[in-house]
Design a protein around this motif. Structure first.
Motif, PDB file in Angstrom:
ATOM      1  N   SER A   3      65.079 -10.547 -89.804  1.00  0.00           N
ATOM      2  CA  SER A   3      63.826 -11.113 -90.468  1.00  0.00           C
ATOM      3  C   SER A   3      64.025 -11.852 -91.727  1.00  0.00           C
ATOM      4  CB  SER A   3      63.073  -9.912 -90.556  1.00  0.00           C
ATOM      5  OG  SER A   3      62.543  -9.299 -89.198  1.00  0.00           O
ATOM      6  N   HIS A   4      65.224 -11.326 -92.463  1.00  0.00           N
ATOM      7  CA  HIS A   4      65.276 -12.275 -93.697  1.00  0.00           C
ATOM      8  C   HIS A   4      65.683 -13.472 -93.391  1.00  0.00           C
ATOM      9  CE1 HIS A   4      65.014  -8.503 -96.322  1.00  0.00           C
ATOM     10  NE2 HIS A   4      65.506  -7.924 -95.272  1.00  0.00           N
ATOM     11  N   LEU A   7      63.108 -15.576 -91.809  1.00  0.00           N
ATOM     12  CA  LEU A   7      61.811 -16.082 -93.033  1.00  0.00           C
ATOM     13  C   LEU A   7      62.552 -17.155 -93.967  1.00  0.00           C
ATOM     14  CD1 LEU A   7      59.267 -15.547 -94.212  1.00  0.00           C
ATOM     15  CD2 LEU A   7      60.376 -13.969 -95.660  1.00  0.00           C
ATOM     16  N   ASN A   8      63.850 -17.080 -94.132  1.00  0.00           N
ATOM     17  CA  ASN A   8      64.424 -17.970 -94.967  1.00  0.00           C
ATOM     18  C   ASN A   8      64.543 -19.490 -94.477  1.00  0.00           C
ATOM     19  OD1 ASN A   8      66.009 -19.073 -97.157  1.00  0.00           O
ATOM     20  ND2 ASN A   8      67.714 -18.490 -96.274  1.00  0.00           N
ATOM     21  N   SER A  11      60.969 -21.058 -93.683  1.00  0.00           N
ATOM     22  CA  SER A  11      60.137 -21.632 -94.864  1.00  0.00           C
ATOM     23  C   SER A  11      61.113 -22.945 -95.009  1.00  0.00           C
ATOM     24  CB  SER A  11      60.260 -20.445 -95.868  1.00  0.00           C
ATOM     25  OG  SER A  11      61.632 -20.156 -96.218  1.00  0.00           O
ATOM     26  N   CYS A  50      56.962 -17.248 -90.031  1.00  0.00           N
ATOM     27  CA  CYS A  50      57.233 -16.654 -91.400  1.00  0.00           C
ATOM     28  C   CYS A  50      56.240 -15.538 -91.510  1.00  0.00           C
ATOM     29  CB  CYS A  50      56.923 -17.686 -92.416  1.00  0.00           C
ATOM     30  SG  CYS A  50      57.783 -19.179 -92.560  1.00  0.00           S
ATOM     31  N   SER A  53      57.918 -12.587 -89.463  1.00  0.00           N
ATOM     32  CA  SER A  53      58.989 -12.233 -90.378  1.00  0.00           C
ATOM     33  C   SER A  53      58.741 -11.453 -91.225  1.00  0.00           C
ATOM     34  CB  SER A  53      59.907 -13.481 -90.397  1.00  0.00           C
ATOM     35  OG  SER A  53      60.955 -12.949 -90.821  1.00  0.00           O
ATOM     36  N   TYR A  54      57.630 -11.847 -92.078  1.00  0.00           N
ATOM     37  CA  TYR A  54      57.627 -11.005 -93.328  1.00  0.00           C
ATOM     38  C   TYR A  54      56.854  -9.670 -92.906  1.00  0.00           C
ATOM     39  CZ  TYR A  54      55.254  -9.840 -97.538  1.00  0.00           C
ATOM     40  OH  TYR A  54      54.717  -9.070 -98.732  1.00  0.00           O
ATOM     41  N   GLN A  55      56.010  -9.722 -91.888  1.00  0.00           N
ATOM     42  CA  GLN A  55      55.616  -8.349 -91.339  1.00  0.00           C
ATOM     43  C   GLN A  55      56.766  -7.489 -91.088  1.00  0.00           C
ATOM     44  OE1 GLN A  55      52.413  -7.353 -91.744  1.00  0.00           O
ATOM     45  NE2 GLN A  55      52.034  -9.176 -92.701  1.00  0.00           N
ATOM     46  N   ILE A  57      59.759  -7.478 -92.154  1.00  0.00           N
ATOM     47  CA  ILE A  57      60.471  -7.028 -93.457  1.00  0.00           C
ATOM     48  C   ILE A  57      59.684  -5.772 -94.043  1.00  0.00           C
ATOM     49  CG2 ILE A  57      60.974  -7.692 -95.682  1.00  0.00           C
ATOM     50  CD1 ILE A  57      61.660 -10.590 -94.400  1.00  0.00           C
ATOM     51  N   ARG A  58      58.274  -6.165 -94.087  1.00  0.00           N
ATOM     52  CA  ARG A  58      57.309  -4.992 -94.799  1.00  0.00           C
ATOM     53  C   ARG A  58      57.326  -3.791 -93.994  1.00  0.00           C
ATOM     54  NH1 ARG A  58      56.293  -5.106 -99.864  1.00  0.00           N
ATOM     55  NH2 ARG A  58      54.201  -4.240 -99.185  1.00  0.00           N
TER      56      ARG A  58
END
Length: 89
Positions: A3-4, A7-8, A11, A50, A53-55, A57-58
């Motif tokens: 996911s990191h 996301l990178n 974005s 994004c 992916s953020y979800q 990571i969280r």
């Protein structure tokens, strides 16, 4: 955990889509090609990638990472299509 990385990369590619869309509108090439519409669809897919992916990571549901990955791949193919339509102009 991918996911990191998703996301990178998503974005960063989102910024590329904005450059493509803005560049086409500044040069008024939007009348002759569908590249800006394709890039807009890629931007929407990258934004969704994004988000998922953020979800992930969280600590969201397990399927978020898979959705982010598939959306990212779809957006990459859309960007390839946008560049190909520009190249064939």
């Amino acid at each position: 955990m991918r996911s990191h990385h998703i996301l990178n990369a998503a974005s960063n590619l989102l910024g590329v889509t904005f450059v493509i869309i803005t560049g086409l509108h500044l040069t008024t090439d939007t009348r002759h090609t569908f590249a800006d519409e394709i890039a807009l669809a890629a931007a929407i897919a990258l934004t969704a990638s994004c988000f998922f992916s953020y979800q992930s990571i969280r600590g969201g549901p397990n399927w978020c990472e898979a959705v982010a990955d598939r959306l990212f791949l779809t957006a990459q193919l859309m960007l390839l299509a946008a560049v190909t339509t520009l190249w064939q102009k």
